[in-house]
Design a protein around this motif. Structure first.
Motif, PDB file in Angstrom:
ATOM      1  N   ARG A 102       3.125   8.738 -11.067  1.00 14.90           N
ATOM      2  CA  ARG A 102       3.601   7.574 -11.853  1.00 14.90           C
ATOM      3  C   ARG A 102       3.056   6.306 -11.224  1.00 14.90           C
ATOM      4  NH1 ARG A 102       5.103   6.431 -16.239  1.00 14.90           N
ATOM      5  NH2 ARG A 102       6.919   5.161 -15.690  1.00 14.90           N
ATOM      6  N   PRO A 103       1.738   6.083 -11.271  1.00 16.85           N
ATOM      7  CA  PRO A 103       1.148   4.906 -10.623  1.00 16.85           C
ATOM      8  C   PRO A 103       1.584   3.619 -11.323  1.00 16.85           C
ATOM      9  CG  PRO A 103      -0.479   5.978 -11.995  1.00 16.85           C
ATOM     10  CD  PRO A 103       0.722   6.882 -11.988  1.00 16.85           C
ATOM     11  N   TYR A 104       1.509   2.539 -10.569  1.00 19.90           N
ATOM     12  CA  TYR A 104       1.854   1.234 -11.151  1.00 19.90           C
ATOM     13  C   TYR A 104       0.771   0.822 -12.142  1.00 19.90           C
ATOM     14  CZ  TYR A 104       5.463   0.627  -7.605  1.00 19.90           C
ATOM     15  OH  TYR A 104       6.579   0.784  -6.829  1.00 19.90           O
TER      16      TYR A 104
ATOM     17  N   ALA B  19       1.586   6.834  -6.806  1.00 22.90           N
ATOM     18  CA  ALA B  19       0.435   7.651  -7.214  1.00 22.90           C
ATOM     19  C   ALA B  19       0.677   9.123  -6.881  1.00 22.90           C
ATOM     20  CB  ALA B  19      -0.827   7.140  -6.528  1.00 22.90           C
ATOM     21  N   ARG B  20       1.340   9.373  -5.752  1.00 25.46           N
ATOM     22  CA  ARG B  20       1.577  10.758  -5.323  1.00 25.46           C
ATOM     23  C   ARG B  20       2.463  11.509  -6.304  1.00 25.46           C
ATOM     24  NH1 ARG B  20       5.240  13.665  -2.858  1.00 25.46           N
ATOM     25  NH2 ARG B  20       6.669  11.918  -2.643  1.00 25.46           N
TER      26      ARG B  20
ATOM     27  N   PRO C 248       0.817  -1.233   0.000  1.00 24.10           N
ATOM     28  CA  PRO C 248       0.000   0.000   0.000  1.00 24.10           C
ATOM     29  C   PRO C 248       0.841   1.268   0.000  1.00 24.10           C
ATOM     30  CG  PRO C 248      -0.903  -1.596   1.523  1.00 24.10           C
ATOM     31  CD  PRO C 248       0.424  -2.141   1.091  1.00 24.10           C
ATOM     32  N   ALA C 249       1.899   1.282   0.790  1.00 24.53           N
ATOM     33  CA  ALA C 249       2.744   2.481   0.850  1.00 24.53           C
ATOM     34  C   ALA C 249       3.440   2.724  -0.480  1.00 24.53           C
ATOM     35  CB  ALA C 249       3.770   2.334   1.972  1.00 24.53           C
ATOM     36  N   LEU C 250       3.938   1.639  -1.117  1.00 24.28           N
ATOM     37  CA  LEU C 250       4.608   1.791  -2.409  1.00 24.28           C
ATOM     38  C   LEU C 250       3.646   2.288  -3.466  1.00 24.28           C
ATOM     39  CD1 LEU C 250       6.765  -1.478  -2.403  1.00 24.28           C
ATOM     40  CD2 LEU C 250       7.605   0.868  -2.168  1.00 24.28           C
ATOM     41  N   VAL C 251       2.439   1.728  -3.482  1.00 23.46           N
ATOM     42  CA  VAL C 251       1.439   2.148  -4.467  1.00 23.46           C
ATOM     43  C   VAL C 251       1.068   3.613  -4.248  1.00 23.46           C
ATOM     44  CG1 VAL C 251      -0.929   1.798  -5.250  1.00 23.46           C
ATOM     45  CG2 VAL C 251       0.540  -0.174  -4.803  1.00 23.46           C
ATOM     46  N   ALA C 252       0.873   3.991  -2.979  1.00 26.38           N
ATOM     47  CA  ALA C 252       0.504   5.377  -2.677  1.00 26.38           C
ATOM     48  C   ALA C 252       1.607   6.348  -3.080  1.00 26.38           C
ATOM     49  CB  ALA C 252       0.197   5.503  -1.182  1.00 26.38           C
TER      50      ALA C 252
END
Length: 739
Positions: free
Chosen positions: A497-499, A493-494, A486-490
């Motif tokens: 450059r979302p996955y 996104a911030r 979750p932290a990596l995805v967030a």
């Protein structure tokens, strides 16, 4: 004077001192007024001394010659010289001892010598002598037989060359050497007999192996086949468990039989490697997928890492390469309780058409003691007696592997410590085009640079998949801790450059694995590392998404990415490889039943084959031997004839030849080219060259007993394709079957 002998003679003649005899004699002559006589005496003595010196040199040479002759006598060789004018033989002492008299008669001339040569050899000896006499060769050598009154006919080696020619170049003398080679000839004859006996024993061994294979496989065919049929019927859990035990035991016994036969064929020199074109990655992938099932049951990770620079189109023996890999990887899985089994393939060198590959099979299992590293490759050897009881096995797998690797012009060795796992290395030579290139996997331009997050708790699997994705042009992040996702995805996104995709090991516990499907709505590719059916059942509750089955390879990863990114026209779609029904995989068309003639003399095998064929929707006629097969062939046309080889009255080979001959004569009478009947050998033979002999006898196909349902279905499909094909030309038929 320098000659000691001459000084001594002068002193005695003139009564002078031996230290300077000539000076005393000359002084006496000069005192008497005979100076001229003294001078003449000096000249005479100088001439005498020169003569003495020349005589001494002759004596030294004569002594050297006597020593050489004595040495020659020690060798047992007989030297002489032939006078071609008088036809007399100048004899050495060795000649006198060996040929001076034969049978009480003296041998003094060439004609005397010829009388004692075997009559069958005289013409040959004379012809060879003429090659030297006529200057067609500088030296002649020939083997012939000569009568020895005490020992019958003995073998001699005759060598000669011309030693003297006259002014016109005609030969006058021959230098001749005789060497007794009887013992050598007897040894050669003994070796020939031993070789013939060994070849006879080898042929007998091969026949025994073929017969043993037939006798063992015939009942095993019934055991395996009938068990498979029984498993298709309604059974309770206890009955199914019993039958599955029977089938697994029968399969294990067949594996042992195949190992024994392979080892016997290799040791007898009857196993030869074939050279066919094959796809390296397909062979590796098929092998690893088949073995991964048992590894996943134990919770093991299975990895395959193929160097990206390796060409894929190779020439060699894929069957034996697969056998070596199966032995090594199978052992690695068997002796590993937790962790992983990895296979790495790289290029050693590429020279011309020869490509040398290195394979590494690494596990995290029990390991092998250093003192056993050499003997473990011997037949019937185990890494440790206790492991033989715990893990089972015959100890033949590594012995066969070692010999197969040597046949592939390679070497095999290992590194291992008890408790530290094992790493087996082997090399193999295959053929590849000098400029052969590795296969290219390129995503469309619009997909390159997409961001992917890979989650796996196995470090090696994580690194391998990440490298594959990077080679495809993707931006990759990795983590082995699902709680960080979750932290990596967030964070991605911030920064805008979302996955685009998350690849996760489906076997990881929550919050990883399948739990991620409930958390994120972006594209997710599920990687399953448990038994396939269990994994599919677990994912049934989530929306259908593209997924992969471990172990992951370049081609199916490539296609899975295209599917995940909604790219149409997939070139290598293998995402649900194990989901498809077996009949669909084989492409069988139940609407096209075949008219099959089953030629089999064993009742149990008849019943099994009839069951398999009728369940597949085909019509079956049974013939008990080759004679009945010919009778049925005359009565009605057949699409397929399944022909056993070993039968009474007329065997399968002879029956096939008669059927082909009748087809040819029938074609001639009718004046057209009808389609030949598809004939397949159905035999318990499993020896090198059996398939080739069957095809050479006129058969179209070959299936080995015990007959497996998948192999039989594949054969039936080929028979259906043959029936669909256009009829053959009459000229081709006559060319094939009328010589």
């Amino acid at each position: 004077m320098t000659s000691v002998l001459l000084n001594r003679q002068i002193a005695a003649a003139f009564g002078t001192c031996e230290e300077a005899p000539l000076k005393g004699a000359l002084d006496a002559l000069q005192s008497a007024g005979l100076s001229d006589l003294a001078a003449n005496l000096v000249n005479l003595l100088v001439e005498i001394e020169d003569t003495y010196d020349r005589h001494a040199e002759i004596e030294r040479r004569a002594e050297k010659a006597r020593r050489l002759v004595a040495c020659l006598d020690l060798t047992g060789d007989v030297l002489c010289e032939w006078d071609l004018v008088s036809r007399k033989i100048k004899q050495s002492s060795a000649w006198q001892r060996r040929f001076g008299t034969i049978g009480g008669a003296p041998v003094r001339s060439i004609d005397d010598w010829l009388e004692w040569i075997l009559p069958d050899d005289r013409a040959m000896v004379g012809e060879r002598l003429n090659t030297v006499l006529q200057r067609r060769a500088p030296l002649m050598e020939i083997e012939h037989r000569m009568l020895d009154p005490d020992d019958g006919w003995r073998w001699w080696l005759l060598r000669c060359r011309v030693s003297v020619r006259d002014g016109e170049g005609k030969p006058k003398r021959l230098l001749v050497l005789h060497r007794d080679i009887t013992d050598q000839k007897r040894s050669e004859a003994a070796l020939v007999r031993a070789k013939e006996e060994a070849e006879s024993a080898n042929r007998a061994r091969g026949a025994f192996l073929a017969n043993m294979s037939h006798e063992i496989r015939t009942p095993m065919n019934a055991v395996v086949g009938m068990t498979e049929l029984a498993l298709d019927t309604p059974l309770d859990e206890v009955q199914r468990g019993y039958l599955e035990t029977v089938k697994s035991s029968a399969d294990a016994l067949l594996t042992i039989i195949d190992d024994v036969l392979d080892l016997s064929k290799i040791e007898a020199g009857r196993l030869e490697l074939e050279s066919v074109v094959f796809s390296l990655r397909n062979v590796l992938g098929d092998t690893m997928r088949g073995l991964a099932v048992s590894a996943h049951r134990k919770g093991l990770e299975v990895l395959l890492d193929v160097a990206p620079d390796l060409p894929d189109r190779l020439y060699g023996d894929p069957t034996r390469l697969r056998q070596v890999l199966s032995n090594l990887v199978g052992n690695a899985i068997k002796f590993t309780e937790r962790g992983e089994v990895a296979v790495e393939v790289s290029k050693l060198r590429h020279s011309g058409m020869s490509l040398y590959l290195q394979f590494v099979v690494r596990d995290t299992g029990v390991g092998i003691a250093p003192e056993l590293h050499e003997q473990i490759f011997d037949a019937f050897m185990q890494g440790d007696p206790s492991t033989a009881r715990r893990f089972g096995g015959t100890g033949l797998g590594l012995a066969i592997t070692n010999r197969l690797v040597k046949l592939m012009d390679g070497q095999i060795w290992l590194e291992s410590e008890p408790g530290g796992g094992s790493t087996f290395y082997f090399t193999a030579r295959v053929a590849a085009e000098p400029n052969a290139a590795a296969p290219s996997f390129e995503l469309p331009t619009g997909l390159q640079g997409r961001a992917v997050l890979v989650i796996d708790d196995c470090p090696h699997a994580l690194a391998l998949i990440a490298r594959m994705l990077q080679q495809l042009g993707l931006e990759v992040d990795t983590t082995d801790d699902a709680s960080r996702v979750p932290a990596l995805v967030a964070e991605r996104a911030r920064v805008g450059r979302p996955y685009d995709l998350i690849l996760a090991d489906g076997g990881m516990p929550a919050p990883g694995g399948l739990a991620l499907l409930q958390t994120f709505d972006n594209v997710l590719l599920l990687l399953a590392n448990h038994a396939q059916r269990q994994e599919l059942a677990r994912s049934a509750a989530v929306p259908s998404r593209p997924h992969l089955v471990k172990p992951v390879f370049e081609d199916n990863l490539f296609d899975a990415l295209r599917a995940a990114f909604d790219v149409a026209d997939l070139r290598r779609l293998e995402l649900a490889r194990f989901e498809v029904d077996e009949a669909a995989v084989l492409g069988l068309d139940a609407a096209e039943p075949l008219n099959v003639l089953l030629v089999e003399d064993t009742l149990v095998n008849q019943a099994l084959a009839v069951q398999l064929l009728t369940k597949a929707g085909h019509r079956v006629t049974v013939a008990n031997n080759g004679v009945e097969a010919l009778e049925w062939f005359e009565q009605q046309p057949f699409d397929l004839i399944l022909m056993d080889l070993q039968m009474p009255l007329i065997d399968g080979m002879e029956a096939t030849a008669k059927i082909r001959a009748r087809e040819a004569s029938r074609s001639w009478a009718v004046g057209e080219g009808p389609r030949q009947c598809y004939i397949a050998a159905m035999t318990a033979h499993a020896m090198q060259g059996d398939r080739e002999r069957c095809l050479a006898a006129g058969m179209d196909d070959y299936i080995s007993k015990p007959i497996r349902r998948q192999a039989l279905n594949a054969l039936l499909k080929r028979a259906i394709d043959h029936r669909r094909a256009p009829k053959g030309e009459l000229s081709v038929l006559l060319q094939n079957w009328t010589g």
